[in-house]
Design an enzyme around this catalytic site. Structure first.
Site, PDB file in Angstrom:
ATOM      1  N   ASN A  10       0.879  -1.180   0.000  1.00  0.00           N
ATOM      2  CA  ASN A  10       0.000   0.000   0.000  1.00  0.00           C
ATOM      3  C   ASN A  10       0.910   1.221   0.000  1.00  0.00           C
ATOM      4  O   ASN A  10       1.464   1.596   1.025  1.00  0.00           O
ATOM      5  CB  ASN A  10      -0.903  -0.023   1.233  1.00  0.00           C
ATOM      6  N   ARG A  90      -2.674  -2.197  -3.210  1.00  0.00           N
ATOM      7  CA  ARG A  90      -3.889  -1.443  -2.934  1.00  0.00           C
ATOM      8  C   ARG A  90      -3.804  -0.125  -3.702  1.00  0.00           C
ATOM      9  O   ARG A  90      -2.893   0.671  -3.499  1.00  0.00           O
ATOM     10  CB  ARG A  90      -4.024  -1.146  -1.445  1.00  0.00           C
ATOM     11  N   HIS A 179     -13.048   2.716   0.727  1.00  0.00           N
ATOM     12  CA  HIS A 179     -13.111   1.639   1.721  1.00  0.00           C
ATOM     13  C   HIS A 179     -13.790   0.385   1.159  1.00  0.00           C
ATOM     14  O   HIS A 179     -14.320  -0.433   1.905  1.00  0.00           O
ATOM     15  CB  HIS A 179     -13.873   2.079   2.998  1.00  0.00           C
ATOM     16  N   ARG A 240     -11.050  15.117   8.628  1.00  0.00           N
ATOM     17  CA  ARG A 240     -11.861  15.546   7.484  1.00  0.00           C
ATOM     18  C   ARG A 240     -13.246  15.980   7.952  1.00  0.00           C
ATOM     19  O   ARG A 240     -13.826  15.391   8.869  1.00  0.00           O
ATOM     20  CB  ARG A 240     -12.003  14.416   6.466  1.00  0.00           C
ATOM     21  N   GLU A 385      -8.452  -5.886   5.181  1.00  0.00           N
ATOM     22  CA  GLU A 385      -8.328  -5.482   3.781  1.00  0.00           C
ATOM     23  C   GLU A 385      -7.164  -6.179   3.097  1.00  0.00           C
ATOM     24  O   GLU A 385      -7.235  -6.498   1.903  1.00  0.00           O
ATOM     25  CB  GLU A 385      -8.175  -3.960   3.707  1.00  0.00           C
TER      26      GLU A 385
END
Length: 397
Positions: A10, A90, A179, A240, A385
């Site tokens: 990733n 990813r 996600h 965020r 994941e």
């Protein structure tokens, strides 16, 4: 333990997460992080057999390439290299081009780079990681798994923005969602827990971490999700803002704020950090709230209220509900946040199972509440994941 491992990479703009995953059990045999790339103190750390190690990544540039080079030596030194059968990457944004995992070739890499407009911080870094990994592991097949792919089953009414149609046709502006690998994984695990085929199940998946999103899943497919064109929309998150009146952007720019300052604030100085005024970490917010900090209390209330509001609205795309699934760092571990969300769902009949809520933490799955009104349960399912990336890579082999 099986004899086939997948190296999962990733690649971020200044970091590189990696793990060697057992493709059958999902166990991370080796996990690590390269960080501070581009700076003088670039370094790599990893965990193997419970032991942690760290080294410097020396060199003035190309830290991604240098780190992956060191990773080659590390897998050989630890006796893992001969069992690695594939590399899975990813990739954050696949646009409308990539609706599933694909085997990487030069055309795929070039397309990922073309999509940089949609994910300027993530896709270029992902492509750098791919190119470095191909050079370092030339004999291994490599695969790209996209955060957005799971959401490509959303109907047009869910992904279309109420804007001029040429903004979609010319620039691809629509809801994409993120996600995806997490929502995909936990929905399959939840179906197993309920002993029901995922193709006949309806879930609302709630991924709560530093980034947070909700996904309505009908018969195994994503039919709506809270993140949009970028990961900035939807729920309040660590830093965020989540959903916001776009008129505020114009207002601030008329007040003399630069575009950079506006989006720096919305992306990195909002959410838990902005509302509490002290921290972006949910644990720190809870601790400060216990000490009577008003900003922390308000951040807790805004966050849990907004999550519950999204859960309620995501009943609309479903014909029934089997479970609300909590996952992600906060969703898997924070008992007080889950408790308050269920309190906010009282009109939908949800009642907390206090013992179940206390037990389902720190890697443990379980039922934490139920609604007789809806015939549904609230579940905690730890996400994985990396396992999804490993599984889908091996399947494509």
């Amino acid at each position: 333990m099986s004899d086939s491992f997948v190296l999962v990479i990733n690649s971020g703009s200044s970091s590189l997460k990696f793990a060697v995953i057992d493709s059958q059990s999902g166990e991370a045999v080796l996990s690590g992080l390269g960080e501070c790339f581009g700076l003088a103190d670039a370094r790599m750390s990893w965990k193997f057999n419970g032991q942690k190690s760290e080294i410097a990544v020396e060199g003035e540039e190309n830290h991604h390439k240098l780190a992956i080079g060191k990773l080659v030596g590390l897998t050989e030194e630890l006796g893992l290299a001969s069992n690695i059968v594939a590399i899975g990457h990813r990739i954050v944004h696949g646009g409308e081009k990539f609706t599933k995992t694909v085997r990487i070739d030069e055309a795929v890499t070039a397309e990922i780079e073309k999509l940089a407009d949609l994910a300027p911080l993530h896709n270029p870094a992902g492509a750098i990681g791919i190119r470095a990994a191909i050079e370092a592991f030339p004999a291994l097949p490599q695969f790209a798994v996209f955060d957005t792919a799971f959401h490509q089953t959303m109907p047009e009414k869910a992904f279309t923005g109420a804007i001029a149609s040429e903004l979609y046709s010319e620039y691809g502006i629509r809801r994409y969602g993120f996600h995806g690998t997490s929502h995909y994984f936990v929905s399959r695990e939840a179906a197993k827990m309920l002993n029901k085929p995922v193709e006949e199940s309806s879930f609302i998946s709630v991924h709560l971490g530093n980034g947070a999103s909700v996904c309505a899943i009908s018969n195994g497919n994503s039919v709506d999700t809270s993140m949009g064109f970028t990961p900035l929309s939807g729920l309040m998150m660590g830093t965020r803002c989540g959903d916001l009146d776009p008129g505020i952007i114009e207002f601030l720019m008329k007040k003399g704020w630069s575009q950079e300052k506006v989006f720096e604030t919305l992306n990195k100085k909002s959410g838990f950090l902005g509302v509490s005024g002290i921290t972006s970490d949910a644990r720190g917010v809870l601790e400060a709230m216990e000490d009577g900090h008003e900003g922390a209390k308000l951040a807790f209330e805004v966050f849990t209220y907004r999550v519950a509001k999204y859960i309620g609205s995501y009943l609309i795309p479903l014909d029934h509900l089997d479970a609300v699934i909590f996952t992600g760092g906060i969703g898997e571990n924070s008992l007080p946040i889950r408790r308050e969300i269920m309190r906010n769902l009282k009109l939908l009949g949800f009642v907390e199972d206090e013992k179940g809520n206390e037990a389902a933490r720190f890697g443990a799955a379980g039922i934490i509440g139920n609604s007789e009104l809806l015939g549904a349960v609230a579940l905690v399912v730890p996400t994985n994941e990396e396992f999804v990336i490993a599984q889908q890579s091996v399947e494509l082999l």
